[in-house]
Design an enzyme around this catalytic site. Structure first.
Site, PDB file in Angstrom:
ATOM      1  N   HIS A   1      66.240  37.118  24.122  1.00 16.94           N
ATOM      2  CA  HIS A   1      67.435  36.674  24.828  1.00 16.94           C
ATOM      3  C   HIS A   1      67.342  35.163  24.966  1.00 16.94           C
ATOM      4  O   HIS A   1      66.249  34.633  25.220  1.00 16.94           O
ATOM      5  CB  HIS A   1      67.510  37.243  26.248  1.00 16.94           C
ATOM      6  CG  HIS A   1      67.537  38.725  26.329  1.00 16.94           C
ATOM      7  ND1 HIS A   1      68.621  39.472  25.938  1.00 16.94           N
ATOM      8  CD2 HIS A   1      66.611  39.606  26.780  1.00 16.94           C
ATOM      9  CE1 HIS A   1      68.361  40.752  26.148  1.00 16.94           C
ATOM     10  NE2 HIS A   1      67.147  40.856  26.653  1.00 16.94           N
TER      11      HIS A   1
ATOM     12  N   HIS B   1      62.995  42.087  20.563  1.00 20.56           N
ATOM     13  CA  HIS B   1      64.257  41.367  20.724  1.00 20.56           C
ATOM     14  C   HIS B   1      64.022  40.087  21.517  1.00 20.56           C
ATOM     15  O   HIS B   1      62.955  39.906  22.105  1.00 20.56           O
ATOM     16  CB  HIS B   1      65.328  42.238  21.391  1.00 20.56           C
ATOM     17  CG  HIS B   1      65.102  42.565  22.829  1.00 20.56           C
ATOM     18  ND1 HIS B   1      64.192  43.495  23.255  1.00 20.56           N
ATOM     19  CD2 HIS B   1      65.679  42.083  23.949  1.00 20.56           C
ATOM     20  CE1 HIS B   1      64.218  43.600  24.570  1.00 20.56           C
ATOM     21  NE2 HIS B   1      65.115  42.737  25.022  1.00 20.56           N
TER      22      HIS B   1
ATOM     23  N   TYR C   1      55.822  34.424  26.759  1.00 17.35           N
ATOM     24  CA  TYR C   1      56.895  34.001  25.846  1.00 17.35           C
ATOM     25  C   TYR C   1      58.218  33.865  26.585  1.00 17.35           C
ATOM     26  O   TYR C   1      59.196  34.524  26.264  1.00 17.35           O
ATOM     27  CB  TYR C   1      57.021  34.996  24.689  1.00 17.35           C
ATOM     28  CG  TYR C   1      55.694  35.342  24.075  1.00 17.35           C
ATOM     29  CD1 TYR C   1      54.927  34.370  23.439  1.00 17.35           C
ATOM     30  CD2 TYR C   1      55.189  36.635  24.151  1.00 17.35           C
ATOM     31  CE1 TYR C   1      53.691  34.681  22.893  1.00 17.35           C
ATOM     32  CE2 TYR C   1      53.959  36.951  23.598  1.00 17.35           C
ATOM     33  CZ  TYR C   1      53.217  35.974  22.977  1.00 17.35           C
ATOM     34  OH  TYR C   1      51.995  36.285  22.434  1.00 17.35           O
TER      35      TYR C   1
END
Length: 179
Positions: free
Chosen positions: A60, A58, A146
Site C-alpha cells: 500500500h 501486496h 518495511y
C-alpha cells in the site's frame, strides 16, 4: 470492464498492488529489487511517497504526483516491470499471459483512490501503518521493518508503541477527540 479512474493533476492517491499468487512472499523476500524499481521510476517520473508499507504479497502506498502530472499508471506499470524483469521466470503462467509476454507475478488490476481531503489523507496513512498488524504479521507495528511508520515515529507523528495497548490510541487525527 469499465474502470473509472479519477485523474487529477498533482493529485494524491492511495494504491494497493497485489501479487497474483497471494501465498507468495516475493515482495519482502525481494525488497531491495522493489526499492530499486521505485527509485528508477522516481528519477524519470517524479512522485512523493507520503506513506508506504510492503507486505509479503501486496503493498500500500500514499503517493502524490507533481503539479501538471496525472499519470500514475505509467509509474506503476514501470515499477512492476522493473521488479518483474529483475527476477528469473519461475512462476507458472497461463497461455494468455505467455501470448501477451506477461509475467505471472502481479495481478493485472490494482486499487487506487483519489484522496479527497486532509481527514481522508490521515485515515489512509493510519490504514497503511496498521496493515502489518491487521494481517497478523506482527503484534506491534514497530516490529515491521518495511513501513514508513519508522519515519513517522522519527518525525514525532506516532509514538513507538502506537496502537500497542489500545488500537485506537495515537491514530493521527485532525482537531479534538472526535477527529
Amino acid at each position: 470492464m469499465d474502470y473509472r479512474r479519477q485523474w487529477r493533476s498533482g493529485g494524491c492517491y492511495f494504491f494497493t498492488h497485489t501479487l497474483l499468487d497471494r501465498t507468495q512472499t516475493l515482495l519482502t523476500d525481494q525488497i531491495e529489487i522493489l526499492r530499486t524499481a521505485f527509485r528508477l521510476v522516481k528519477k524519470r517520473y517524479p512522485f512523493f511517497i507520503h506513506a508506504m508499507v510492503v507486505l509479503p504479497d501486496h503493498f500500500h502506498c500514499l503517493l502524490e504526483l507533481p503539479e501538471g502530472d496525472h499519470d500514475f499508471s505509467i509509474r506503476f506499470r514501470l515499477i512492476k516491470m522493473y521488479f518483474s524483469r529483475a527476477l528469473a521466470i519461475q512462476e507458472p503462467r497461463s497461455a494468455c499471459r505467455i501470448r501477451r509476454r506477461e509475467r505471472g507475478i502481479w495481478q493485472r488490476r490494482y486499487w487506487e483512490h483519489l484522496i479527497r481531503d486532509q481527514q481522508d489523507f490521515l485515515n489512509h496513512i493510519n490504514y497503511i501503518h496498521w496493515n502489518p498488524v491487521k494481517h497478523q504479521l506482527v503484534n506491534l507495528i514497530l516490529e515491521w521493518p518495511y513501513s514508513s511508520f519508522h519515519r513517522y515515529v522519527a518525525l514525532g507523528w506516532y509514538s513507538l508503541n502506537w496502537c500497542g495497548d489500545d488500537q485506537n490510541s495515537g491514530f493521527i487525527k485532525i482537531g479534538g477527540d472526535d477527529g
